[in-house]
Design an enzyme around this catalytic site. Structure first.
Site, mmCIF file in Angstrom:
data_model
loop_
_atom_site.group_PDB
_atom_site.id
_atom_site.type_symbol
_atom_site.label_atom_id
_atom_site.label_comp_id
_atom_site.label_asym_id
_atom_site.label_seq_id
_atom_site.Cartn_x
_atom_site.Cartn_y
_atom_site.Cartn_z
ATOM 1 N N HIS A 74 0.732 -1.292 -0.172
ATOM 2 C CA HIS A 74 0.212 -0.055 0.000
ATOM 3 C C HIS A 74 0.828 1.261 -0.025
ATOM 4 O O HIS A 74 0.485 2.351 0.860
ATOM 5 C CB HIS A 74 -1.003 0.226 1.071
ATOM 6 C CG HIS A 74 -1.885 -0.994 1.221
ATOM 7 N ND1 HIS A 74 -3.400 -0.951 0.767
ATOM 8 C CD2 HIS A 74 -1.890 -2.347 1.710
ATOM 9 C CE1 HIS A 74 -3.865 -2.020 0.887
ATOM 10 N NE2 HIS A 74 -3.111 -2.951 1.681
ATOM 11 N N ASN A 146 -10.276 -2.830 2.696
ATOM 12 C CA ASN A 146 -10.065 -2.881 1.123
ATOM 13 C C ASN A 146 -11.168 -2.606 0.579
ATOM 14 O O ASN A 146 -12.189 -2.769 1.009
ATOM 15 C CB ASN A 146 -9.402 -4.222 0.875
ATOM 16 C CG ASN A 146 -7.845 -4.327 1.153
ATOM 17 O OD1 ASN A 146 -7.289 -3.189 1.309
ATOM 18 N ND2 ASN A 146 -7.308 -5.544 1.061
ATOM 19 N N TYR A 360 0.892 -4.096 12.175
ATOM 20 C CA TYR A 360 1.015 -2.571 11.834
ATOM 21 C C TYR A 360 1.616 -1.608 12.970
ATOM 22 O O TYR A 360 2.051 -0.595 12.549
ATOM 23 C CB TYR A 360 -0.372 -1.972 11.836
ATOM 24 C CG TYR A 360 -1.203 -2.683 10.564
ATOM 25 C CD1 TYR A 360 -1.484 -4.092 10.471
ATOM 26 C CD2 TYR A 360 -1.797 -1.694 9.573
ATOM 27 C CE1 TYR A 360 -1.979 -4.641 9.324
ATOM 28 C CE2 TYR A 360 -2.160 -2.533 8.295
ATOM 29 C CZ TYR A 360 -2.350 -3.857 8.340
ATOM 30 O OH TYR A 360 -3.033 -4.382 7.241
HETATM 31 FE FE1 HDD Z 1 -2.314 -4.726 5.494
HETATM 32 C C1 HDD Z 1 -0.985 -1.750 5.217
HETATM 33 C C2 HDD Z 1 -5.545 -3.490 4.406
HETATM 34 C C3 HDD Z 1 -3.808 -7.908 5.656
HETATM 35 C C4 HDD Z 1 0.278 -5.820 7.218
HETATM 36 N N1 HDD Z 1 -3.201 -3.017 4.712
HETATM 37 C C5 HDD Z 1 -2.285 -1.895 4.929
HETATM 38 C C6 HDD Z 1 -3.064 -0.681 4.286
HETATM 39 C C7 HDD Z 1 -4.390 -1.221 4.182
HETATM 40 C C8 HDD Z 1 -4.380 -2.872 4.276
HETATM 41 C C9 HDD Z 1 -5.408 -0.648 3.579
HETATM 42 C C10 HDD Z 1 -2.550 0.742 4.154
HETATM 43 C C11 HDD Z 1 -2.962 1.692 5.093
HETATM 44 C C12 HDD Z 1 -2.389 2.914 5.070
HETATM 45 O O1 HDD Z 1 -3.040 3.527 3.886
HETATM 46 O O2 HDD Z 1 -1.476 3.225 5.422
HETATM 47 N N2 HDD Z 1 -4.080 -5.679 5.123
HETATM 48 C C13 HDD Z 1 -5.390 -4.913 4.813
HETATM 49 C C14 HDD Z 1 -6.369 -5.826 4.623
HETATM 50 C C15 HDD Z 1 -5.960 -6.904 5.077
HETATM 51 C C16 HDD Z 1 -4.584 -6.759 5.374
HETATM 52 C C17 HDD Z 1 -7.801 -5.191 4.229
HETATM 53 C C18 HDD Z 1 -6.796 -8.117 5.202
HETATM 54 C C19 HDD Z 1 -8.012 -8.510 5.699
HETATM 55 N N3 HDD Z 1 -1.818 -6.750 6.351
HETATM 56 C C20 HDD Z 1 -2.553 -7.811 6.331
HETATM 57 C C21 HDD Z 1 -1.699 -8.711 7.193
HETATM 58 C C22 HDD Z 1 -0.512 -7.866 7.472
HETATM 59 C C23 HDD Z 1 -0.500 -6.818 7.128
HETATM 60 C C24 HDD Z 1 -2.255 -10.115 7.414
HETATM 61 C C25 HDD Z 1 0.574 -8.697 8.087
HETATM 62 C C26 HDD Z 1 0.355 -9.995 8.847
HETATM 63 N N4 HDD Z 1 -0.706 -4.110 5.980
HETATM 64 C C27 HDD Z 1 0.398 -4.626 6.760
HETATM 65 C C28 HDD Z 1 1.671 -3.523 6.925
HETATM 66 C C29 HDD Z 1 1.202 -2.455 6.362
HETATM 67 C C30 HDD Z 1 -0.136 -2.528 5.912
HETATM 68 C C31 HDD Z 1 2.892 -4.216 6.328
HETATM 69 C C32 HDD Z 1 2.081 -1.780 5.425
HETATM 70 C C33 HDD Z 1 2.165 -0.186 6.061
HETATM 71 C C34 HDD Z 1 1.478 -0.047 7.184
HETATM 72 O O3 HDD Z 1 0.861 -1.524 7.543
HETATM 73 O O4 HDD Z 1 1.194 0.730 8.044
HETATM 74 O O5 HDD Z 1 1.692 -3.641 8.206
#
Ligand code: HDD
Length: 690
Positions: A74, A146, A360
């Site tokens: 993202h 999402n 996160y």
């Molecule tokens: Fe995630 C970012 C949505 C599963 C780890 N995720 C991130 C963002 C969105 C989502 C919208 C961007 C937020 C922003 O605008 O800053 N992610 C989802 C959805 C998931 C999902 C809807 C499943 C239902 N994500 C998921 C899992 C993990 C992560 C299972 C880790 C185990 N996601 C992350 C992250 C991010 C992220 C690496 C990247 C930057 C951040 O968090 O702040 O931690």
């Protein structure tokens, strides 16, 4: 050296003072007024620069560190401020202040693509993030969702594998922002639990026309908790007021060339012109008995709850009404945390959600460089907050006194004792017994129904209309045709698709030109579920010009009256009229007046519009017949299934572009009504789909 010589550099002769007007005095970061911001300090006019130049050193030092690590997923996003208003009384379900009927809560929303880097394009085939931070009076609640209601995987342990496989490949660092490559399909075809999400990803859901025209979903099952501590299960939905609208694949590909910032610009301009995007927040509420009666597990994030089984109840409205003042400070530094929860809402035991609760928080430390990221204005709660956590990098708070531990009896001594926990107001975790949340032995297993990987993929496919099904089949063909590991991966994927729908599998195999492979064993045999209209985009589009843009192609000799009437009709239907001409300076109309254009033809192809009108006189049409960009303008509008309105004299251009008559091809009088639709029936005339 004279004063004038020093200050004139870089201003084309205008003096520095003239360019600045009455601006405040420029200082260093430590407040020292700066005398000269154009020249570094040197030993003589042509001599070496001096280390002593603290102005130069500070400026370059700060510049060198302007970038922070982009989000691992993202990375490319666009944000906006807004307000959420609760419109229904759900106090029987939740005690959350944000849901008190009539309550208005400030929000910050960030939309994003998933796979591409921060500088990648806006319109790849990709899932879109829909993250909302509610600054409630009981703390921040982040609904990090999402535009698709299910996810690729069931367990957070698999997230690094998913992301590694879909991002650019490890050795060659391409492709950027796309799943059409070896490693993604190699992994996905080996992970049958991805199948349901793949159906969504291969549909036009991943090609939204605008952030404003897509749904949002909290994905996981959460809980609502009322004042008596009673918990119910809940799924969150965002429903766009503008209806659903997607582009088609050829259009999305061409949009990447026409405007890398298509969706970012669309959001910014809509808010900037007061055309505030809105979504309704809906909830699906159900209890344990319902959960236990379903053929799927409500804790499995690869499953949805059909709206026909549990209708979506609208409880509030989100309005985005203010663009960020600064992209970096707000959109880049905003940190969304699924673990940000408030009293009245709670987590479920969904193993994907549970992993996110850790990830996160952890990632913000590497992205923002400090455990104090919550003090950055965009992340800070708008309600009072305080505790005994202290110090750390970039600490900006200055707590007074000695109270940095608890319990303490400092108050008895007349000193400030600090805040205390509150049994009435504090967040209480619901009893795990309220729900199908099993507790017991420590096991690395998944619950039984998680093994059903295909029933809902089938439900999704069978809920689409014929055009949507053709798009899904063609997307699979396109993506798998980019896979170099041809012998093993596409047959394996098609073998999985045979569990979804035999006809789909045949179409994909045919499209790839491979034999239909054996059906892969299913861990659990799929069951048939009743198709649901809510899953189709086409069944949820709105016949409207609101939020849509109409491109009006004009040239020398066009009729002023025709142009004016069309612009007025488009605007009264709440659409945006954009004049396109061969020269941006304008066109000389038949009455001799000059009409300025909003865009030059070469830089304003028809893919950036929802419908087009060609308003030409004979002379203009003749000239444009020799302009490739004009012929392409019409040809693409036709190929992208858009309405085309034309003045009588413009017909030769339509003929040259191969436009065939149908309901979407009209004269100028019928155009505005026609422009409220797309013409999917036209598609077989312009391309062969799988
Ligand atoms: Fe995630 C970012 C949505 C599963 C780890 N995720 C991130 C963002 C969105 C989502 C919208 C961007 C937020 C922003 O605008 O800053 N992610 C989802 C959805 C998931 C999902 C809807 C499943 C239902 N994500 C998921 C899992 C993990 C992560 C299972 C880790 C185990 N996601 C992350 C992250 C991010 C992220 C690496 C990247 C930057 C951040 O968090 O702040 O931690």
């Amino acid at each position: 050296m004279t004063e004038a010589f020093k200050t004139n550099q870089g201003h084309g002769g205008e003096t520095h003072q003239q360019a600045q007007g009455d601006a405040a005095v420029l200082t260093t970061n430590h407040g020292v007024p700066i005398f000269d911001n154009q020249n570094s300090l040197k030993s003589g006019a042509r001599g070496p620069t001096l280390l002593e130049d603290f102005v130069l050193r500070e400026k370059i030092f700060h510049f060198d560190h302007e970038r922070i690590p982009e989000r691992i997923v993202h990375a490319r996003g666009s944000g906006a401020h807004g307000v959420f208003e609760a419109t229904d009384d759900i106090s029987d379900l939740s005690r959350a202040a944000v849901f008190t009927k009539g309550a208005k809560t400030e929000v910050f929303v960030r939309f994003s693509t998933v796979a591409g880097g921060a500088g990648s394009v806006d319109t790849p085939r990709d899932v879109r993030g829909f993250a909302v931070k509610f600054y409630t009076r009981e703390g921040n609640w982040d609904l990090v969702g999402n535009n698709i209601p299910v996810f690729f995987i069931q367990d957070a342990l698999k997230f690094p594998d998913l992301v590694h496989s879909v991002k650019m490949e490890a050795d060659r660092a391409y492709p950027q922002a796309g799943s059409a490559h070896d490693t993604f399909w190699d992994w996905a075809s080996l992970m049958p639990e991805t199948t349901h999400m793949l159906m969504w990803a291969m549909s036009d859901r991943t090609l939204p026309r605008s952030f404003r025209m897509m749904e949002g979903f909290g994905v996981h099952t959460f809980k609502l908790v009322n004042a008596q501590g009673k918990a119910s299960f809940v799924k969150f939905h965002w429903k766009p007021r503008l209806g659903l609208q997607s582009t088609i694949w050829d259009e999305a590909l061409k949009l990447q060339a026409a405007d890398n910032d298509y969706q970012r610009r669309d959001l910014w301009e809509a808010i900037d012109t007061g055309d505030f995007p809105q979504w309704d927040l809906g909830i699906q509420v159900f209890d344990e008995a319902f959960a236990e009666a379903q053929p799927y597990d409500v804790l499995d994030a690869t499953k949805l709850i059909p709206e026909d089984d549990v209708p979506v109840r609208i409880i509030g409205t989100l309005t985005l009404n203010r663009n960020p003042d600064n992209f970096f400070a707000e959109t880049e530094q905003v940190a969304f945390l699924p673990s940000n929860i408030v009293p009245g809402i709670d987590f479920s035991n969904d193993p994907l959600l549970q992993g996110r609760l850790f990830s996160y928080l952890d990632t913000q430390n590497s992205r923002l460089g400090t455990t104090n990221f919550h003090q950055i204005p965009i992340n800070a709660p708008r309600c009072p907050f305080g505790n005994f956590q202290r110090d750390g990098k970039m600490q900006t708070q200055v707590p007074k006194g000695r109270a940095n531990y608890e319990p303490n009896s400092l108050a008895a001594h007349g000193e400030e004792g600090g805040p205390r926990e509150s049994a009435e107001r504090g967040f209480v975790t619901t009893n795990a017994a309220t729900g199908p949340d099993e507790q017991g032995e420590k096991l690395r297993v998944r619950a039984e129904l998680f093994a059903d990987h295909y029933s809902q993929a089938r439900l999704f496919y069978r809920s689409q209309d014929a055009h949507e099904q053709a798009h899904i089949a063609s997307s699979f063909v396109f993506e798998l045709s980019k896979v170099g590991l041809l012998d093993q991966v596409p047959p394996r994927m098609v073998g999985n698709l045979r569990n979804v729908d035999e006809e789909l599998a045949k179409r994909v195999a045919d499209g790839l030109g491979i034999d239909l492979p054996e059906r892969n064993d299913a861990a659990r045999e799929p069951v048939d579920m009743d198709p649901s209209d809510a899953l189709s985009i086409h069944k949820n589009m709105k016949a409207t010009l609101e939020g849509r843009a109409v491109g009006i192609l004009i040239a020398d000799g066009s009729d002023a009256g025709e142009i004016d009437a069309l612009v007025a009709a488009v605007e009264s239907a709440k659409g945006k009229a954009v004049l396109v001409a061969p020269k941006v300076g304008g066109a000389k109309l038949s009455d001799g007046s000059v009409r300025k254009a909003d865009g030059q033809l070469a830089g304003s192809p028809s893919q950036i519009f929802d419908a087009v009108a060609i308003v030409l006189g004979e002379e203009g049409c003749k000239a444009l017949l020799k302009e490739g960009a004009a012929v392409q303008f019409v040809m693409d509008a036709f190929g992208h299934l858009k309405a085309i309105g034309a003045s009588a004299a413009a017909r030769p251009l339509l003929d040259k572009a191969g436009v065939e008559p149908d309901g979407g091809v009209t004269d100028l009088g019928g155009f505005v009504d026609a422009a409220k639709h797309r013409y999917y029936d036209r598609e077989p005339k312009v391309r062969t789909l799988a």
